[in-house]
Each structure stands twice: as C-alpha cells, then as structure tokens.
Design an enzyme around this catalytic site. Structure first.
Site: not given
Ligand code: KIV
Length: 274
Positions: A57, A96, A191
């Site tokens: 996204d 996603d 992340e």
C-alpha cells in the site's frame, strides 16, 4: 509473450510457492522481496530473480502521490495486484491489505483477503500489526489464504505512532512477532527496528523474517522498488539503498526526446513509413 532479458539465472528457476518461501529459512537461503505495482515492472523484477513481489500500500505514496498509505482503497489494491499477478511468472505475489480492510472484524478481513485471491490472482496477503491483528490473521489463514505479518513500524499506524520512526520496545516487538507466528502467518515483515531486536526475533521465530530497516540478520529483505531504483524523489528513507538512478535516466531521456521533436531530428527515416 517472451520474458524480459535477464542477466541472472532467474529464468531457469521454478515458480516459488508459499511452503518453499517458508522453507528458505531452514535452508539458510536469504529471501529477496521487492514491491511492485504494475505489469511492466513486475515482469522485470520477476525476470531478475526476486522471490516475492509485494503489492504494497506504499503505492499510496510512490504511485498516487499521497502523504501516507491511509487513503488507499481495496479496489485500488485489487486493481494493482491484478496487474502485478499478470506480470509475475516465477515469484510469489503478496497483496497488502490496506487501512480499514481488516480492522473492523475477522469476517471483513477474510472477505477482503478472498478478493485478492479470487479477483486479483494473489497467492498471499500481508496484514499489518502484531497482537491486535491476531483475530484477522487467524480468520484468513483459516480459509487457507497464506498471510505475511508485519510488525515494528507499521505505516498504517502513523498517527498513533506519531510518525515514521524506529520502534525500540524490544519486548513488544518480540511479543508481536510471536503472536503473528502463532496466529498462522507464513512469514513476517519486520520494519524499522534496531539490528539486535530484529536478530532476536529472527532467532526466536520458525517463520522467515523479512526486514526493512531492520539490519542484516533477518531471513530476507524487502525494499520499495521506487526507492531502490531512484524513481521516488520526495523522500529517501535512510535504510533504502539506491541501486540505480532511474529518475535521472528518465529525465535525461525525455529531455532528449523533447529536444529532438523541437528541432525536427525525431522522427527520422528509421521511425517513419515510406
Ligand atoms: O507497503 C509496503 O510497501 C510495505 C513494505 C515497505 C513492507 O509494507
């Protein structure tokens, strides 16, 4: 249709399945993942030998020009995933799940994950969030749709996190990653976390960790293709190594085209019909 020319041996390799992707961890083979948003780029990245294409996204920023990914819709994600799936012949295609496509209820999560498989040809979906996303992950995996988790900096939480910043709560990171694994995810994106946290998570999990801004000890890496190719000029995250300057290459090519059109050098005899 012929595949794009490749300098790697990717064209000799077999298509990658979810179990093979997962098994890379026990084999000690590092996984290469990149984002893709359309057919043309998917064909090139697939031919170059990446293991999985993530229709992220992040397209909200690098394709649509929005400030963050929160405005991206399910219909837009399905549209882009369909294009990428058409271009991918070897690698896994992971879609996603956008903001508010899985948070309302497990039922909503399952229905939207099903759209990616049924309407767009994805083999798996990615869901952001650790503990809080367990019911959604369980519901999707319960229908045999493979799920990739995503912990650490989850960009859809930008407002509650107060920005895109490194996540340092070691205990919570590990708890979230373990929760995602126990809910049935086949791998997990980690992340923007310190190197040691990512190493600890990678050591603790059976499933592959795919790092982005998480150092070298993850089982694989993912980058936004537009960042690593130098196509997205608005923001350069420190962790995104730039492997090419396609932005400049495009700029120079188009400047040359404009020049040649204006001075009459294009089209010449080679590009015209008698
Ligand atoms: O949206 C995206 O591209 C992502 C990756 C950066 C992991 O979530």
């Amino acid at each position: 249709m012929t595949a794009p020319a490749t300098t790697s041996q990717a064209k000799e390799l077999r298509p990658i399945t979810v179990p093979e992707f997962q098994a890379a961890k026990s084999r000690g083979t590092r996984l290469c993942v990149l984002t893709a948003y359309d057919f043309t780029m998917a064909r090139i990245l697939d031919a170059a030998g990446v293991d999985a294409l993530l229709v992220g996204d992040s397209l909200g920023m690098v394709v649509q020009g929005q400030e963050n990914s929160l405005g991206v819709t399910m219909d837009e994600m399905v549209y882009h995933t369909r294009m990428v799936a058409r271009g991918a012949s070897r690698c896994l295609v992971i879609a996603d799940m956008p903001f508010m496509s899985y948070q309302v209820s497990p039922q909503q999560a399952l229905e939207n994950a099903g759209r990616f498989v049924k309407e767009a040809g994805a083999q798996a979906v990615k869901v952001e969030g650790g503990m809080r996303s367990v019911p959604a992950i369980r519901a999707i995996v319960g229908a045999d749709i493979p799920v990739m988790g995503h912990v650490g900096l989850t960009p859809q939480s930008v407002h509650s996190l107060g920005g895109f910043r490194v996540q340092r709560n070691d205990a919570k990171l590990l708890e979230d990653a373990l929760a995602v694994q126990e809910a049935g995810a086949f791998s997990v994106v980690v992340e923007c976390v310190p190197i040691e946290s990512a190493a600890k998570i990678t050591e603790a999990l059976r499933i592959p960790t795919i790092g982005i801004g998480a150092g070298p000890h993850c089982d694989g890496q993912v980058l936004v293709a537009h960042d690593m190719l130098g196509l997205y000029q608005e923001f350069h995250p420190r962790f995104a190594k730039q492997y090419a300057d396609l932005g400049r290459a495009v700029l120079e090519a188009v400047e040359t085209y404009c020049q040649e059109v204006r001075d009459g050098a294009f089209p010449g005899p080679d590009h015209s019909f008698q």
